[in-house]
Scaffold this active site. Structure first.
Site, short mmCIF file in Angstrom:
data_model
loop_
_atom_site.label_atom_id
_atom_site.label_comp_id
_atom_site.label_asym_id
_atom_site.label_seq_id
_atom_site.Cartn_x
_atom_site.Cartn_y
_atom_site.Cartn_z
N ARG A 252 11.34 -0.78 6.63
CA ARG A 252 11.15 -1.41 5.32
C ARG A 252 11.75 -0.44 4.31
O ARG A 252 11.19 0.63 4.09
CB ARG A 252 9.64 -1.59 5.09
CG ARG A 252 9.24 -2.32 3.85
CD ARG A 252 7.72 -2.16 3.62
NE ARG A 252 7.39 -0.92 2.94
CZ ARG A 252 6.20 -0.35 2.92
NH1 ARG A 252 5.20 -0.87 3.59
NH2 ARG A 252 6.00 0.77 2.26
N HIS A 256 5.85 -1.58 -0.30
CA HIS A 256 5.12 -2.68 0.34
C HIS A 256 5.21 -3.94 -0.51
O HIS A 256 5.48 -5.03 -0.01
CB HIS A 256 3.66 -2.27 0.54
CG HIS A 256 2.77 -3.39 0.95
ND1 HIS A 256 2.84 -3.98 2.19
CD2 HIS A 256 1.81 -4.07 0.27
CE1 HIS A 256 1.95 -4.95 2.26
NE2 HIS A 256 1.33 -5.04 1.11
N TYR A 265 2.92 7.98 -0.11
CA TYR A 265 2.58 8.15 1.31
C TYR A 265 3.77 8.40 2.24
O TYR A 265 3.57 8.58 3.44
CB TYR A 265 1.78 6.94 1.80
CG TYR A 265 2.45 5.60 1.55
CD1 TYR A 265 3.42 5.11 2.42
CD2 TYR A 265 2.12 4.83 0.44
CE1 TYR A 265 4.04 3.90 2.20
CE2 TYR A 265 2.74 3.61 0.20
CZ TYR A 265 3.69 3.15 1.08
OH TYR A 265 4.31 1.94 0.85
C1 LIG Z 1 -7.63 -9.62 6.30
C2 LIG Z 1 -6.79 -8.88 5.32
N1 LIG Z 1 -7.09 -7.60 5.02
C3 LIG Z 1 -6.38 -6.91 4.11
C4 LIG Z 1 -5.30 -7.48 3.48
C5 LIG Z 1 -4.48 -6.70 2.43
N2 LIG Z 1 -3.14 -6.40 2.96
C6 LIG Z 1 -2.07 -7.16 2.62
S1 LIG Z 1 -0.66 -6.66 3.43
C7 LIG Z 1 -1.48 -5.44 4.24
C8 LIG Z 1 -0.74 -4.57 5.21
C9 LIG Z 1 -0.12 -5.37 6.33
O1 LIG Z 1 0.65 -4.52 7.16
P1 LIG Z 1 1.56 -5.11 8.32
O2 LIG Z 1 0.74 -6.03 9.18
O3 LIG Z 1 2.21 -3.97 9.01
O4 LIG Z 1 2.64 -6.03 7.62
P2 LIG Z 1 3.74 -5.55 6.55
O5 LIG Z 1 3.09 -5.68 5.20
O6 LIG Z 1 4.12 -4.13 6.89
O7 LIG Z 1 4.88 -6.50 6.69
C10 LIG Z 1 -2.84 -5.40 3.86
C11 LIG Z 1 -3.82 -4.41 4.35
C12 LIG Z 1 -5.00 -8.83 3.81
N3 LIG Z 1 -3.97 -9.47 3.23
N4 LIG Z 1 -5.76 -9.48 4.73
#
Ligand SMILES: Cc1ncc(C[n+]2csc(CCOP(=O)(O)OP(=O)(O)O)c2C)c(N)n1
Ligand SMILES: Cc1ncc(C[n+]2csc(CCOP(=O)(O)OP(=O)(O)O)c2C)c(N)n1
Ligand SMILES: [Mg+2]
Ligand SMILES: [Mg+2]
Lengths: 353, 340, 353, 340
Positions: A252, A256, A265
């Site tokens: 990425r 985020h 981080y």
């Molecule tokens: C159940 C839940 N917990 C927390 C969040 C907040 N949140 C949104 S994106 C994210 C990180 C997701 O990481 P990843 O699965 O690696 O996907 P990426 O964003 O890296 O594409 C979090 C913790 C959420 N959307 N849903």
């Protein structure tokens, strides 16, 4: 485990084929198609970030760096297949046939942006992490029930693998041999949390062992590798052999979301430095050059078309009919029950804010 | 062709069979499985075993394992899978083995089952039914006895129904399966094998959103649902001997509430007692109280009385009957309302 | 996968050692200890079923057939370790030092039956499937935080592996290298659902791969195999090497609970037929005989002691102070807030039912 | 030594610092982490990143990764792990990134967090705090804006608090950490960076279970919490110009409700307006209505008014302000109560 799940690569960083056996799979048409879609996503994404900076849309989720993974996977779907994307996979939705105007509207807080175009089974992005995996399993089971050859694909990130729904969704799909592809984009971070803190397993592909299904690990910056792996998985699914778990290792490039500050981080400069080397679009350009498929005129013209398309989409998005509070009441149920009806009348018969 | 019939029992001339409540539920599922091959039943032990309460007894043999599906032990997983099936044109009936085990599926219900229509402006809809036995009084272990209807009536996008008779059970279940939107179908365990009554063998529906007056009275309105209906009836009978007449209403649907039957009754009696077994604070009784406040303020002659479970986890079964409302507690409340 | 996860066995069905190298581990003391505990559990369990039939307690959950798995694992704990059992593991709780009277009271619907004896960290049985796995991970993390060498064990069944909490609990434990043993009793059924419908993986042990931790598969009817595997896993945990997943393959001789009718979903007679061959207590008796450790006098005397202990426990259970409705109000919070206080006064100042 | 102080702001002589609400929360956690090494903070992105809202900014550097723990993306997992930690003598503060993501942890909270004490007759207790930002109005995506306090006030075994000022935020958080039982600590996102005020640098607590009168009035009682408090205040100010005086109360604790402040106020004014952003049906307003019915029936001069969110999923942010109560809607309700 990395030995057991080697990173599948067809085109290496320098744009060379990792084996001559791949030569016949590389047609100019395919290369151009891939280029077109990746450049289109990149343009849409850059514009999205710009619109957010200018305050013309809300918080935006960029996917820069993940174009090969999203295009390579999306182009493996047949028109009646089902796509279950996350909030980061509007690129994949776009490549599969999602409507660009709506895909911008979504970032402007418009529910209209979540409404799929009727020609494609694109389910709106799942916001609660990993909840879409069981949906994909169920939609796929329904296709089996109907006796079709359609399949489903669920997108999710590395962080999503820690949620119960990741496990329950794949387990159910494996038990019922549902025709579904579980496509993971491992970009190494869940917001700020690096994969080493997310899991103790060396790879995500190896988690397939828990379900007795194939796990595949591919270079997610190599669109040919991604497209091949996902196409093979869809073929398995259509043959009735059940689900496949694919880990596409990606980077990425950006934050985020536009609200995130990655320098808190990770060494963001180091990430920037790697870009020239690993950018999936540049890699495809190198391949084109290596194979004498680099058609500058076509590229110029294509890029111009895309830029115009994106500009037009933004214009349409901004001219879109203003948000109507009534919609919040009109789609809770087929017919609004009395509390919803009364509340609607009370609000809309009122001065409001 | 659907026969809509909201009388308490079957009508003259109808083909009927005597059934208890759970048999009527099985018959309702059978009827819908036979009529519409988009209808499926899935959940834990619903197939070979016919359900831990035998609610799906015989359905596997009759309709096969593609229609009656034994799932893994995975409430979030199979409720989520049902979302995918419904998205894709099927009409799943999901069985949650006990309502107290719906918690792992709560995220799927709160964020998808209830929102798919609104977040796609009705492009995608989820015609699905979630069935769950609930309530205390049968000597079940912890958690099995939770009565948490209020955790769903506050969740926009799902209707909540709860029959207390065999006739209503089949009629509300067929209505739920035909409803274009998700319906939570709550089954009072304690009444499963209670009173038997004539139930039409053909298909009929009982309208969702309508309560039912089960006893006509003038002095006080008594509202109840599920396993508390017989308790309220019993109390009303005994009060009659003391010349206090109760207007007893089985609400049957908890979302949306039947505002008209509530206000009509309270505007007639001026007094209300609400009976439920869920914990008092935040129970559906508070919402009924609000509806009365909104519709019938000037008619009230006494404070609305609540006879409910307590603000404690449903206790272990040795003392569950101390937790549950009983006719005496209901009678005391009725007297307080009348003697206010 | 069965090859990768062979069924570890020390004593085979005929009561012979599978390898001479095990000889030194078989002491008469240990054999008698195992026999004592298994017979004690068996007696407690038989009595439990009888009490339920006679209507002297409520629905009871028998564990007959799983005594070796429960005793072999429970005796691997040190006194300050943590045990997180399910509703079927009161046998393990009993072997670890749980109070027999309370363990009967529980089946009589008495909350007093869930209160652990102060000398042992036995958390009351988790009723919602798999919810105890994250607890065990957290309790273990707390021991690490305090710098002790104590560890935790979580019990769960084959069906539990389909729940999200199974996955989330083990994943978190693996990331933090928590000193915890995940002990699965695979009895092949989740109520009526056979393992083939529960998962697509050939074994449960292989699910360890998803977490990068060791997975071990043992013959759960062989108490020496179970005890050795669990002891090794505790040693790893105490050495700071993190969690282990153990699959103990067992047979549940009876119904899921006294309310269950196994003939609806399996050939119960066939199960009965295998008993002589696979019963863990008989296997231990055969071992005793093979090694000339069969001490009939001791057995008679021990069995009599146990029968008396159980009879006494039942008597005490039935003489236990009658259930007091007040307890439901007095332990919701340290101090009852006004709604609880008012409700208590209203109920107890009242005629009641 | 704990200084109990329930005045609206710091007292003369106290060491103070001006903070906004989120800074006060950080300061509250820092205070408790420094005082008691059984206290831990865990959740998603709470460590290196300092939280997506920066609520835990600086805590990792100050207390180290054994006290401030970045967990996997696993709400059920880390809430369950916190249960195990609390069982074993620690005092975890769990951050749920947004209240709308508490759903996956719902089973752990409903069946364990809230029941461990009662099911072991206080042998095991769970002194833990679950923090969660909540509410709409900040342009967040779907689910992030849910306001579901009522799903916890109906769950026996957990207290629910919700500060609307920096001073109360720190004081309620320290009280929550010191509480021997689980506390759900709801943080109104919309007020995170709102009004700054003096907050004592030392430790103090604000008692759980006590509301706070923030404006004295005679004509109508207005009850609110969280982000609706400033909305209610604004409406009250404007009504003052029309010579209608409002008794405005910030409930601050939603379970157990402050029955005395509610009844005192309503018995004085005879009229009540309840404001919350959660969906109307089954919201905490219904419980406040029931408390008024139980305590102050004879004092009521008009039906109780509810100004709430609607029975719809919190809409996408383009129209979230149409969903949220605003001063005008509150004023209309006040007028209805007064002109009844
Ligand atoms: C159940 C839940 N917990 C927390 C969040 C907040 N949140 C949104 S994106 C994210 C990180 C997701 O990481 P990843 O699965 O690696 O996907 P990426 O964003 O890296 O594409 C979090 C913790 C959420 N959307 N849903
Ligand atoms: C979350 C949840 N869903 C359903 C149940 C009902 N239930 C109790 S035991 C059981 C089967 C468990 O099977 P397994 O994990 O193999 O353990 P076993 O009973 O075989 O020891 C089920 C479905 C439950 N207790 N909790
Ligand atoms: Mg990621
Ligand atoms: Mg089992």
């Amino acid at each position: 485990m990395k030995e057991k799940y080697p990173l599948m690569q067809i085109v290496d960083g320098s744009g060379k084929l990792t084996s001559d056996s791949y030569e016949n799979m590389i047609t100019e048409e395919k290369v151009k198609d891939f280029y077109y879609h990746m450049f289109r996503l990149r343009t849409y994404d850059q514009k999205g970030k710009a619109l957010q900076r200018q305050g013309r849309i809300g918080t935006y989720v960029p996917f820069e760096g993940q174009e090969a993974a999203q295009v390579g996977s999306a182009l493996a779907l047949e028109k009646d297949d089902w796509m279950f994307p996350t909030y980061r996979d509007h690129g994949a939705a776009l490549a599969f046939g999602g409507d660009m105007v709506r895909l911008y509207l979504y970032w402007n807080g418009r529910v209209e942006g979540a409404v799929p175009s009727p020609e494609r089974n694109i389910v709106p992005a799942a916001v609660p992490i990993a909840t879409q995996l069981p949906h994909a399993a169920g939609a796929a089971m329904a296709e089996t029930y109907k006796g079709t050859k359609n399949a489903a694909i669920a997108y999710f990130g590395d962080g999503a693998t820690s949620e119960g729904d990741f496990h329950e969704g794949i387990n159910i799909a494996s038990v019922f041999k549902a025709p579904v592809v579980f496509f993971n984009q491992n970009n190494g971070y869940a917001i700020s949390v690096p994969i080493e803190k997310q899991m103790n397993s060396e790879t995500i592909a190896q988690k397939a062992v828990a379900y007795g299904i194939p796990g595949v690990r591919v270079d997610g910056m190599d669109i040919f590798a991604v497209h091949t792996a996902v196409t093979d998985a869809f073929d398995r699914a259509r043959r009735g052999e059940g689900p496949t778990l694919i880990e596409a290792v990606v980077t990425r490039f950006g934050p985020h979301t536009t609200a995130d500050d990655p320098t808190k981080y990770r060494d963001q400069e180091a990430v920037e430095k790697t870009r020239d080397e690993i950018d999936p679009i540049l890699r495809l350009e190198r391949l084109m050059k290596n194979l004498d498929m680099y058609d500058e005129a076509w590229i110029k013209e294509t890029e111009q078309k895309i830029v115009d398309e994106v500009e037009a989409a933004v214009e349409e998005m901004e001219k879109f009919t203003p948000a109507d509070p009534a919609v919040m009441f009109d789609h809770v149920f087929a017919e609004a029950p009395w509390p919803v009806q009364e509340q609607k009348e009370k609000l809309l018969g009122r001065s409001g804010s | 062709m659907v026969l809509v019939n909201d009388s308490k029992q079957a009508e003259a001339g109808q083909q009927v069979q005597t059934m208890n409540l759970i048999q009527a539920i099985t018959d309702g599922m059978r009827t819908m499985l036979a009529e519409d091959d988009r209808v499926l039943v899935l959940g834990e032990d619903v197939g070979v075993n016919g359900g831990v309460f035998r609610a799906t007894e015989g359905l596997l043999d009759e309709f096969g394992e593609h229609r009656v599906i034994d799932t893994p032990l995975s409430e979030a997983g199979f409720t989520g899978a049902a979302v995918g099936m419904a998205l894709n044109g099927l009409k799943p009936i999901v069985e949650i083995q006990f309502l107290g085990f719906v918690y792992p599926a709560y995220e799927q219900i709160a964020t998808h089952v209830t929102r798919m229509r609104s977040r796609t402006l009705s492009h995608f809809t989820l015609p699905m039914v979630i069935r769950a036995p609930f309530g205390a009084g049968v000597g079940a272990p912890e958690i099995h006895s939770d009565s948490i209807e209020a955790l769903f009536t506050h969740m926009p996008g799902i209707k909540v129904v709860c029959p207390s008779t065999a006739y209503d059970a089949k009629g509300l279940l067929t209505a739920a399966v035909e409803d274009p939107d998700p319906v939570l179908f709550l089954e009072p365990m304690r009444l499963y094998r209670g009173k038997r009554e004539d139930v039409p063998t053909e298909k009929y529906t009982v309208p969702i959103g309508k309560g039912k007056r089960i006893r006509e009275g003038e002095d006080v309105s008594v509202f109840a649902w599920g396993a508390m209906v017989p308790v309220a009836e019993k109390a009303a009978e005994e009060m009659a001997k003391e010349n206090i007449s109760c207007d007893v209403i089985d609400l049957r649907t908890l979302y949306p509430l039947d505002k008209d039957i509530i206000s009509d009754s309270v505007q007639k009696t001026g007094r209300a007692v609400i009976v439920h077994e869920a914990q008092e604070t935040g129970g559906v009784s508070s919402e009924v109280t609000s509806v009365i406040n909104d519709t019938s303020f000037l008619y009230l002659k006494a404070p609305i009385q609540r006879v409910t479970g307590f603000d404690v986890p449903v206790p272990f079964f040795a003392i569950e009957h101390d937790y549950l409302p009983n006719p005496n507690r209901v009678k005391d409340a009725i007297k307080e309302a009348v003697n206010f």
